[in-house]
Write a protein that holds these residues in place. Structure first.
Motif, PDB file in Angstrom:
ATOM      1  N   ALA A  90       0.835  -1.211   0.000  1.00 29.18           N
ATOM      2  CA  ALA A  90       0.000   0.000   0.000  1.00 29.18           C
ATOM      3  C   ALA A  90       0.866   1.255   0.000  1.00 29.18           C
ATOM      4  N   GLU A  91       1.999   1.181   0.693  1.00 28.71           N
ATOM      5  CA  GLU A  91       2.864   2.368   0.771  1.00 28.71           C
ATOM      6  C   GLU A  91       3.474   2.700  -0.587  1.00 28.71           C
ATOM      7  N   LEU A  92       3.915   1.676  -1.292  1.00 31.24           N
ATOM      8  CA  LEU A  92       4.494   1.934  -2.616  1.00 31.24           C
ATOM      9  C   LEU A  92       3.405   2.409  -3.574  1.00 31.24           C
ATOM     10  N   MET A  93       2.217   1.850  -3.398  1.00 33.65           N
ATOM     11  CA  MET A  93       1.118   2.259  -4.267  1.00 33.65           C
ATOM     12  C   MET A  93       0.903   3.772  -4.176  1.00 33.65           C
ATOM     13  N   TRP A  94       0.992   4.308  -2.963  1.00 41.31           N
ATOM     14  CA  TRP A  94       0.756   5.748  -2.800  1.00 41.31           C
ATOM     15  C   TRP A  94       1.760   6.567  -3.620  1.00 41.31           C
ATOM     16  N   THR A 318      13.188  -2.308  -1.051  1.00 44.76           N
ATOM     17  CA  THR A 318      12.756  -1.501  -2.199  1.00 44.76           C
ATOM     18  C   THR A 318      12.115  -0.203  -1.733  1.00 44.76           C
ATOM     19  N   LEU A 319      11.253  -0.291  -0.726  1.00 45.32           N
ATOM     20  CA  LEU A 319      10.529   0.912  -0.307  1.00 45.32           C
ATOM     21  C   LEU A 319      11.483   1.963   0.290  1.00 45.32           C
ATOM     22  N   SER A 320      12.487   1.518   1.047  1.00 44.49           N
ATOM     23  CA  SER A 320      13.443   2.479   1.616  1.00 44.49           C
ATOM     24  C   SER A 320      14.131   3.239   0.484  1.00 44.49           C
TER      25      SER A 320
END
Ligand code: AQP
Length: 332
Positions: A90-94, A318-320
């Protein structure tokens, strides 16, 4: 992570898994699992885009995991994970939302189809579904994504977003390639062979459920719409028979020509009876294994815990990187 390329795929826990999902997705996953480092998702967040009964959704997620394993996915060698267990989806989606254009999502065929189907609930989630799917794929730096032809447009968007992000910031995402199996064609509805067999179909007679009892499977095949012809030949203008021949070919790993030769001079009823037997025999071990697994919820929870832990490590990495690239101040 091993040197193998990364494969990612998923199914949304809506409706009941059917022979269409088996032939189009699960059977291919089983065939590919040794060649790749594979991640198989149960995409429960995607399922929320249509109305769900919460207790049923919860139960279905566990049941789908058991069905993945019962169909032959090895949880020791692969990662099976529930999408909502890894918050980075969900965080990457944003972040991806803010580089996706409304026009791109407006063009999506699935959005148009599902909006018609659920015209009382055309929610934002349904609209931005492809962005969440892009996040699923890019989060794990997937190399290959086995999809049905229906999902190709969504994968193209994922590639476009990866390219856009990499260009706007700097190289971050791997470019995922679609894997469209030559053998995993579209399986059509039993009563309406012009339309796809879909696990959420309201008419249960349209689908062959992986967990349907044997007598029901046989009955549904017997009643499947064919035509007034008598000879068993493959002809696209006879979609009901063509679909049944396709199912026979995929499950038996025989060519259509071979099957047509096998049934030369035989009647539809004979062919349907043989197909019924083939479906029942294919699903018997799956159903047996499924019952054992559902009796051992502790084991399924262990599989899911391991899947979530393993995925979390990759997803966080990846998100970091993404957060750093877009300019977020990192927490110390
Ligand atoms: N009829 C089909 N023939 C071949 N492959 C199929 N798949 C689905 N139906 C067929 C493949 O199974 C996976 C299902 O993924 P999903 O549930 O995320 O997407 P979907 O395409 O929306 O599946 P359904 O069965 O139509 O579900 P509902 O009815 O719940 O929306 C994909 O790999 C798909 O290609």
């Amino acid at each position: 992570m091993s040197e193998k390329k990364i494969l990612l795929s998923g199914i949304q826990p809506s409706g009941k898994l059917c022979i269409g999902n088996y032939i189009g997705a699960l059977k291919n996953w089983v065939n590919l699992q040794d060649e790749y480092e594979s991640i198989f998702l149960v995409v429960d967040m995607h399922a929320l885009t249509v109305k769900q009964v919460p207790s049923e959704l919860r139960q279905r997620c566990l049941s789908f995991v058991a069905q993945y394993i019962a169909c032959g996915i090895d949880p020791d060698e692969n990662t099976i994970v529930i999408q909502s267990h890894v918050p980075q989806h969900a965080e990457l989606m944003w972040v991806l939302n803010s580089i996706t254009y409304m026009g791109e999502l407006n063009r999506m065929t699935q959005f148009k189809d599902k909006s018609k189907q659920h015209n009382k609930n055309i929610n934002v989630g349904l609209f931005s579904y492809p962005v969440l799917m892009a996040a699923d794929i890019l989060l794990y730096q997937a190399d290959v994504v086995p999809v049905g032809a229906d999902q190709k447009q969504h994968l193209e968007l994922a590639r476009e977003l990866a390219h856009r992000f990499n260009h706007q910031y700097s190289d971050t995402f791997k470019m995922p390639e679609p894997f469209i199996s030559k053998t995993g064609g579209r399986i059509m509805s039993l009563q309406d062979p012009e339309k796809k067999m879909s696990k959420s179909d309201e008419n249960d007679n349209n689908i062959l459920g992986l967990l349907d009892p044997s007598d029901l499977l046989i009955k549904k095949i017997k009643r499947a719409v064919t035509d007034s012809g008598t000879d068993i030949v493959y002809d696209q203008s006879r979609p009901g028979l063509a679909n049944l021949l396709g199912i026979y070919a995929k499950l038996s790993d025989k060519s259509i020509d071979k099957i047509v030769a096998q049934f030369e001079g035989k009647m539809y009823s004979h062919f349907k009876a043989d197909l019924g037997e083939l479906v029942v025999e294919t699903l018997r071990p799956v159903q047996e294994k499924y019952s054992q697994l559902m009796d051992d919820k502790g084991y399924l929870e262990t599989v899911l815990k391991a899947g979530a832990d393993k995925s979390f490590v990759h997803a966080r990495k990846t998100l970091s990187k993404v957060y750093r690239k877009v300019g977020f101040l990192l927490k110390k």
